[in-house]
Write an enzyme that holds these catalytic residues in place. Structure first.
Site, PDB file in Angstrom:
ATOM      1  N   THR A  99     -16.581  -7.532 -49.536  1.00  0.00           N
ATOM      2  CA  THR A  99     -16.021  -6.328 -50.177  1.00  0.00           C
ATOM      3  C   THR A  99     -14.906  -6.676 -51.160  1.00  0.00           C
ATOM      4  O   THR A  99     -14.942  -6.269 -52.322  1.00  0.00           O
ATOM      5  CB  THR A  99     -15.478  -5.361 -49.105  1.00  0.00           C
ATOM      6  N   ASP A 134       1.451  -7.574 -50.703  1.00  0.00           N
ATOM      7  CA  ASP A 134       2.425  -8.673 -50.763  1.00  0.00           C
ATOM      8  C   ASP A 134       1.972  -9.883 -49.947  1.00  0.00           C
ATOM      9  O   ASP A 134       2.531 -10.967 -50.070  1.00  0.00           O
ATOM     10  CB  ASP A 134       3.811  -8.198 -50.279  1.00  0.00           C
ATOM     11  N   TYR A 159      -7.753 -12.215 -44.698  1.00  0.00           N
ATOM     12  CA  TYR A 159      -7.514 -10.979 -45.473  1.00  0.00           C
ATOM     13  C   TYR A 159      -6.708 -11.289 -46.730  1.00  0.00           C
ATOM     14  O   TYR A 159      -7.095 -10.917 -47.850  1.00  0.00           O
ATOM     15  CB  TYR A 159      -6.774  -9.951 -44.608  1.00  0.00           C
ATOM     16  N   ALA A 161      -6.243 -14.087 -48.219  1.00  0.00           N
ATOM     17  CA  ALA A 161      -6.983 -14.961 -49.146  1.00  0.00           C
ATOM     18  C   ALA A 161      -7.988 -14.150 -49.957  1.00  0.00           C
ATOM     19  O   ALA A 161      -8.187 -14.383 -51.151  1.00  0.00           O
ATOM     20  CB  ALA A 161      -7.686 -16.073 -48.364  1.00  0.00           C
ATOM     21  N   LYS A 198      -3.600  -0.336 -37.043  1.00  0.00           N
ATOM     22  CA  LYS A 198      -2.387  -0.927 -37.620  1.00  0.00           C
ATOM     23  C   LYS A 198      -1.198  -0.591 -36.719  1.00  0.00           C
ATOM     24  O   LYS A 198      -1.240   0.388 -35.956  1.00  0.00           O
ATOM     25  CB  LYS A 198      -2.152  -0.404 -39.042  1.00  0.00           C
ATOM     26  N   ARG A 291      -0.619 -13.612 -32.999  1.00  0.00           N
ATOM     27  CA  ARG A 291      -1.720 -13.690 -33.970  1.00  0.00           C
ATOM     28  C   ARG A 291      -1.751 -15.101 -34.566  1.00  0.00           C
ATOM     29  O   ARG A 291      -0.694 -15.614 -34.962  1.00  0.00           O
ATOM     30  CB  ARG A 291      -1.419 -12.647 -35.058  1.00  0.00           C
ATOM     31  N   GLY A 293      -1.704 -17.956 -37.178  1.00  0.00           N
ATOM     32  CA  GLY A 293      -1.254 -17.986 -38.583  1.00  0.00           C
ATOM     33  C   GLY A 293      -0.364 -16.813 -38.950  1.00  0.00           C
ATOM     34  O   GLY A 293      -0.245 -16.474 -40.136  1.00  0.00           O
TER      35      GLY A 293
HETATM   36  P1  NAD Z   1      -8.070   1.353 -45.289  1.00  0.00           P
HETATM   37  O1  NAD Z   1      -8.772   0.293 -44.519  1.00  0.00           O
HETATM   38  O2  NAD Z   1      -7.436   2.494 -44.555  1.00  0.00           O
HETATM   39  O3  NAD Z   1      -9.077   2.017 -46.342  1.00  0.00           O
HETATM   40  C1  NAD Z   1      -9.995   1.262 -47.098  1.00  0.00           C
HETATM   41  C2  NAD Z   1     -11.041   2.229 -47.619  1.00  0.00           C
HETATM   42  O4  NAD Z   1     -11.976   1.482 -48.431  1.00  0.00           O
HETATM   43  C3  NAD Z   1     -11.873   2.913 -46.517  1.00  0.00           C
HETATM   44  O5  NAD Z   1     -11.980   4.295 -46.790  1.00  0.00           O
HETATM   45  C4  NAD Z   1     -13.239   2.236 -46.615  1.00  0.00           C
HETATM   46  O6  NAD Z   1     -14.304   3.090 -46.240  1.00  0.00           O
HETATM   47  C5  NAD Z   1     -13.294   1.909 -48.096  1.00  0.00           C
HETATM   48  N1  NAD Z   1     -14.230   0.824 -48.415  1.00  0.00           N
HETATM   49  C6  NAD Z   1     -14.399  -0.349 -47.749  1.00  0.00           C
HETATM   50  N2  NAD Z   1     -15.369  -1.075 -48.341  1.00  0.00           N
HETATM   51  C7  NAD Z   1     -15.785  -0.353 -49.426  1.00  0.00           C
HETATM   52  C8  NAD Z   1     -16.749  -0.573 -50.453  1.00  0.00           C
HETATM   53  N3  NAD Z   1     -17.496  -1.712 -50.489  1.00  0.00           N
HETATM   54  N4  NAD Z   1     -16.920   0.373 -51.393  1.00  0.00           N
HETATM   55  C9  NAD Z   1     -16.199   1.523 -51.362  1.00  0.00           C
HETATM   56  N5  NAD Z   1     -15.289   1.793 -50.406  1.00  0.00           N
HETATM   57  C10 NAD Z   1     -15.075   0.861 -49.460  1.00  0.00           C
HETATM   58  O7  NAD Z   1      -7.013   0.588 -46.197  1.00  0.00           O
HETATM   59  P2  NAD Z   1      -5.605   1.069 -46.757  1.00  0.00           P
HETATM   60  O8  NAD Z   1      -4.556   0.688 -45.803  1.00  0.00           O
HETATM   61  O9  NAD Z   1      -5.727   2.463 -47.232  1.00  0.00           O
HETATM   62  O10 NAD Z   1      -5.468   0.082 -48.006  1.00  0.00           O
HETATM   63  C11 NAD Z   1      -5.977   0.449 -49.284  1.00  0.00           C
HETATM   64  C12 NAD Z   1      -5.729  -0.692 -50.255  1.00  0.00           C
HETATM   65  O11 NAD Z   1      -4.330  -0.949 -50.328  1.00  0.00           O
HETATM   66  C13 NAD Z   1      -6.391  -2.004 -49.837  1.00  0.00           C
HETATM   67  O12 NAD Z   1      -6.888  -2.628 -50.994  1.00  0.00           O
HETATM   68  C14 NAD Z   1      -5.252  -2.819 -49.239  1.00  0.00           C
HETATM   69  O13 NAD Z   1      -5.471  -4.196 -49.419  1.00  0.00           O
HETATM   70  C15 NAD Z   1      -4.081  -2.323 -50.057  1.00  0.00           C
HETATM   71  N6  NAD Z   1      -2.769  -2.385 -49.379  1.00  0.00           N
HETATM   72  C16 NAD Z   1      -2.603  -1.846 -48.132  1.00  0.00           C
HETATM   73  C17 NAD Z   1      -1.351  -1.879 -47.531  1.00  0.00           C
HETATM   74  C18 NAD Z   1      -1.108  -1.261 -46.174  1.00  0.00           C
HETATM   75  O14 NAD Z   1      -0.015  -1.409 -45.626  1.00  0.00           O
HETATM   76  N7  NAD Z   1      -2.063  -0.537 -45.590  1.00  0.00           N
HETATM   77  C19 NAD Z   1      -0.276  -2.467 -48.195  1.00  0.00           C
HETATM   78  C20 NAD Z   1      -0.479  -3.011 -49.479  1.00  0.00           C
HETATM   79  C21 NAD Z   1      -1.734  -2.951 -50.056  1.00  0.00           C
HETATM   80  P1  TYD Z   2      -0.274  -4.653 -39.143  1.00  0.00           P
HETATM   81  O1  TYD Z   2       0.018  -3.196 -39.047  1.00  0.00           O
HETATM   82  O2  TYD Z   2      -1.609  -5.148 -38.666  1.00  0.00           O
HETATM   83  O3  TYD Z   2      -0.012  -5.065 -40.657  1.00  0.00           O
HETATM   84  P2  TYD Z   2       0.044  -6.560 -41.336  1.00  0.00           P
HETATM   85  O4  TYD Z   2      -0.519  -7.544 -40.394  1.00  0.00           O
HETATM   86  O5  TYD Z   2      -0.806  -6.369 -42.535  1.00  0.00           O
HETATM   87  O6  TYD Z   2       1.486  -6.797 -41.649  1.00  0.00           O
HETATM   88  O7  TYD Z   2       0.842  -5.435 -38.345  1.00  0.00           O
HETATM   89  C1  TYD Z   2       2.219  -5.267 -38.652  1.00  0.00           C
HETATM   90  C2  TYD Z   2       2.996  -6.262 -37.812  1.00  0.00           C
HETATM   91  O8  TYD Z   2       2.866  -5.879 -36.431  1.00  0.00           O
HETATM   92  C3  TYD Z   2       2.478  -7.672 -37.892  1.00  0.00           C
HETATM   93  O9  TYD Z   2       3.581  -8.582 -37.821  1.00  0.00           O
HETATM   94  C4  TYD Z   2       1.606  -7.834 -36.676  1.00  0.00           C
HETATM   95  C5  TYD Z   2       2.289  -6.931 -35.653  1.00  0.00           C
HETATM   96  N1  TYD Z   2       1.387  -6.304 -34.657  1.00  0.00           N
HETATM   97  C6  TYD Z   2       1.706  -6.400 -33.294  1.00  0.00           C
HETATM   98  O10 TYD Z   2       2.718  -6.995 -32.901  1.00  0.00           O
HETATM   99  N2  TYD Z   2       0.871  -5.810 -32.398  1.00  0.00           N
HETATM  100  C7  TYD Z   2      -0.261  -5.144 -32.780  1.00  0.00           C
HETATM  101  O11 TYD Z   2      -1.015  -4.642 -31.889  1.00  0.00           O
HETATM  102  C8  TYD Z   2      -0.563  -5.036 -34.170  1.00  0.00           C
HETATM  103  C9  TYD Z   2      -1.786  -4.309 -34.649  1.00  0.00           C
HETATM  104  C10 TYD Z   2       0.302  -5.624 -35.079  1.00  0.00           C
END
Ligand code: NAD
Ligand code: TYD
Length: 352
Positions: A99, A134, A159, A161, A198, A291, A293
């Site tokens: 993806t 980031d 992820y 990478a 998350k 986790r 790495g």
């Molecule tokens: P999310 O996993 O909640 O949502 C991802 C969405 O993409 C889902 O609705 C899924 O159905 C859709 N999707 C997956 N594969 C697809 C495909 N092949 N075609 C069309 N749709 C597809 O993710 P999120 O947390 O909303 O993150 C959105 C974007 O922001 C991502 O690119 C992520 O890397 C980036 N991002 C997220 C965070 C965060 O803290 N969540 C922080 C910085 C950047």
């Molecule tokens: P996460 O919400 O998965 O975001 P990211 O890994 O993209 O930063 O995790 C946030 C932080 O919380 C991260 O340091 C991993 C930690 N974490 C836990 O300690 N326990 C958990 O069950 C989860 C999902 C994350």
């Protein structure tokens, strides 16, 4: 004209679509594959709204994307679509590359073909905004300066990478084909509509269900939390005034350890929905295996975005976290819907 939002049924994408249509009338086409993380219920409030059209499909389907771009006279693509969960990328990296890398490649190909056929003014004004993370910069030591746009990419998880690869692809399309691309790298988001895999929504969900609150390792890892509405306002500003070819880091200057975040959630829940036995939800905190790495610290230097585009976050963490907890308490049906089936299988695999 219209904007095309990919991944708009996910957490940040759906917040972006809702905020966009609350702020202006420019139509939105949402393209989302509706994977486990995509949820059409996030967009229910737009049912019957003629400014919004939802299309189920993949960013990897160039023919479909081409039809949508031409059919709606699209002036900008905002690419949220991705596999986004680090732990899932560790247990199964392949979908992240399918993806985030190949999907983005096919999307860029469709956009390139579309833009090539546009007349001069529309071609000049077209934008491709790639939403990234980031995590591409790797990890920081305790006293290291926050990530600036000039930091080298050093992704540590599959992820990260895959997102780094997609950022490089987007850059290459700018340099090679002159596509008007912009990349944003944002820190951890929190807020309504986040899937409870998350950290923050998982802790709320587990607390209310009497389950362990799993903290990886010592829980002293640091994340720089940004309220999702602030991420969306930054993206609107970048779309409006960002320079093609540039990268902007987005963050709220709000570094917290995981244990601090979890304890704050427990305190909010203690006040709002006390446990029947009168004990604090903090009693459910359980340190579990770390986790692999695991990046120790993320922090964003948002100087460029603030200085060049005048963006500032509006929501302070304590207020944003309280709003988020209240949202989850008020939307238990949403949580019940998304935590059935595939979610339960994931939890069983990940947490045993
Ligand atoms: P999310 O996993 O909640 O949502 C991802 C969405 O993409 C889902 O609705 C899924 O159905 C859709 N999707 C997956 N594969 C697809 C495909 N092949 N075609 C069309 N749709 C597809 O993710 P999120 O947390 O909303 O993150 C959105 C974007 O922001 C991502 O690119 C992520 O890397 C980036 N991002 C997220 C965070 C965060 O803290 N969540 C922080 C910085 C950047
Ligand atoms: P996460 O919400 O998965 O975001 P990211 O890994 O993209 O930063 O995790 C946030 C932080 O919380 C991260 O340091 C991993 C930690 N974490 C836990 O300690 N326990 C958990 O069950 C989860 C999902 C994350």
């Amino acid at each position: 004209m219209t904007i095309l939002v990919t991944g708009g049924a996910g957490f940040i994408g759906s917040n972006f679509v809702l905020d966009w249509l609350a702020a202006n009338d420019e139509p939105v086409v949402t393209l989302d594959a509706l994977t486990y993380a995509g949820n059409l219920a996030n967009l229910t409030s737009l049912t019957g709204d003629s400014r919004h059209q939802f299309v189920r499909g993949s960013i990897g389907d160039s023919a479909l994307v081409g039809r949508l771009l031409r059919g709606h006279d699209v002036r900008a693509v905002i690419n949220f679509a991705a596999e986004s969960h680090v732990d899932r990328s560790i247990s199964g990296p392949a979908p992240f590359f399918e993806t985030n890398v190949m999907g983005t490649l096919h999307l860029l190909e469709a956009v390139k073909a579309y833009v090539t056929g546009l007349e001069e003014t529309k071609r000049r004004d077209f934008r491709f905004l790639h939403v990234s993370t980031d995590e591409v910069y790797g990890t920081l030591a305790r006293d290291e300066a926050p990530f600036a746009e000039t930091n080298p990419y050093k992704p540590n998880s599959p992820y990260a990478a895959s997102k780094a690869s997609s950022d490089h692809l987007v850059r290459a399309y700018r340099e090679t084909y002159g596509l008007a691309t912009i990349v944003t790298n944002c820190s951890n988001n929190y807020g309504p509509l986040q899937f409870p895999e998350k950290l923050i929504p998982l802790i709320v969900h587990n607390a209310l269900n009497g389950k362990a609150l799993p903290l990886y390792g010592d829980g002293l890892q640091v994340r720089d939390w940004l309220y999702v509405g602030d991420h969306c306002s930054a993206l609107r500003r970048v779309l409006e005034a960002g320079k093609p070819g540039e990268t902007y880091n987005i963050g709220g200057d709000n570094q917290k350890t995981n244990i601090e975040v979890v304890r704050t959630i427990c305190a909010l829940l203690d006040a709002r929905r006390p446990r029947p036995d009168g004990a604090s939800y903090a009693a459910q905190i359980t340190h579990v295996t770390d986790r692999p790495g695991h990046d120790r610290r993320y922090a964003i230097d948002p100087t460029k975005l603030a200085g060049e585009l005048g963006w500032r976050p509006a929501v302070v963490f304590e207020e944003g976290l309280a709003k988020t907890v209240d949202w989850y308490l008020g939307n238990e049906a949403w949580v019940t819907d998304v935590t059935s089936g595939a979610y339960r299988e994931w939890v069983a695999r990940q947490y045993g």
